[in-house]
Write an enzyme that holds these catalytic residues in place. Structure first.
Site, PDB file in Angstrom:
ATOM      1  N   ASP A  55       0.821  -1.204   0.000  1.00  0.00           N
ATOM      2  CA  ASP A  55       0.000   0.000   0.000  1.00  0.00           C
ATOM      3  C   ASP A  55       0.857   1.258   0.000  1.00  0.00           C
ATOM      4  OD1 ASP A  55      -2.331  -1.518   0.068  1.00  0.00           O
ATOM      5  OD2 ASP A  55      -2.437  -1.501   2.255  1.00  0.00           O
ATOM      6  N   TYR A 130       6.523  -9.944   7.195  1.00  0.00           N
ATOM      7  CA  TYR A 130       6.410  -8.507   7.417  1.00  0.00           C
ATOM      8  C   TYR A 130       6.865  -8.171   8.833  1.00  0.00           C
ATOM      9  CZ  TYR A 130       3.502  -7.693   3.229  1.00  0.00           C
ATOM     10  OH  TYR A 130       3.029  -7.596   1.939  1.00  0.00           O
TER      11      TYR A 130
END
Length: 265
Positions: A55, A130
């Site tokens: 994003d 992540y």
């Protein structure tokens, strides 16, 4: 006609100035900038396919994409027809340096790897990891790279809730609405918070992730850490499959894609 040669390209980027990885109509993305640089160096149109999408404002310490080139050796210094020998390490190094010289400072090429024509940067990835970074004291050097919190959440409670998440596979409650995916099932293999000198870091690994999933998970775990909900409440949230029951998405600045694994790399 000789088939095109497929390559994997490994890169890292600071996502602050980009509207995510994927090409956008009216905003600059990492993919757009990379495609233009590759086309300039290889002197032919290049379209990359990424290992996923990040994003706006999300960073990547390790990211892979693949691209195809015409049946001559564009990664060698002299060009010419492809033969049975791969380009030398020196040739790859020259192309990597050339790409890095024209790319902006916030995108760096690490490696270029010849792969089978059917290799796929997105579909062949077996693991993605992540990190989400949080700090508590005002620090101008962490601005844009970590989320600053005023109050310290309870890390033990958050780890209890994170462990519960690993018992499930359907994470519809953490997925951005109206995404075009066949399934919301993911297998999480690691989910744990660790204390750091500046604050704390959330580590999460899975075979795949849904859009906005990590930021929604962190937002939900923050509710636990602030003792707004109990760790066991995560079960009801996941089983509801309803995004509105989970926590709000945390800011993108603290999120990093840190690892992508393939069986053949």
């Amino acid at each position: 006609m000789t088939a095109k040669q497929r390559y994997f390209i490994e890169l890292a980027y600071d996502g602050t100035n980009y509207h995510g990885w994927q090409v956008q109509q009216n905003a600059e993305s990492v993919q757009e900038v990379l495609n233009k640089a590759l086309a300039t160096i290889l002197r032919q149109p290049v379209e990359t396919t990424g290992c996923g999408r990040t994003d706006t404002g999300v960073h990547a310490r390790e990211f892979f994409a693949h691209f195809d080139v015409e049946p001559y050796n564009p990664l060698s210094t002299g060009g010419g027809e492809i033969n049975n020998h791969e380009p030398s390490v020196i040739d790859y190094g020259l192309k990597i340096r050339s790409l890095n010289s024209i790319l902006p400072p916030d995108i760096a090429i690490k490696n270029i790897i010849p792969v089978h024509v059917c290799a796929h940067a997105r579909f062949d990835a077996t693991l993605r990891s992540y990190q989400y970074h949080i700090h508590f004291n005002k620090d101008p050097f962490l601005r844009g790279y970590s989320w600053q919190l005023r109050d310290v959440p309870d890390i033990d409670l958050m780890n209890q809730a994170a462990a519960i998440m690993m018992e499930y596979i359907d994470f519809s409650c953490f997925s951005k609405s109206n995404t075009q995916v066949k399934t919301n099932n993911c297998k999480i293999s690691r989910a744990v918070w660790e204390r750091t000198e500046q604050g704390m870091v959330f580590h999460i690994s899975a075979d795949r992730f849904l859009r906005n999933m990590v930021r929604a998970i962190v937002g939900t775990l923050m509710m636990v850490g602030k003792q707004e909900i109990a760790p066991e409440a995560v079960r009801q949230i996941i089983e509801s499959k309803n995004r509105s029951n989970a926590g709000t998405s945390v800011p993108a600045c603290g999120l990093y894609l840190t690892e992508v694994k393939y069986t053949y790399l």
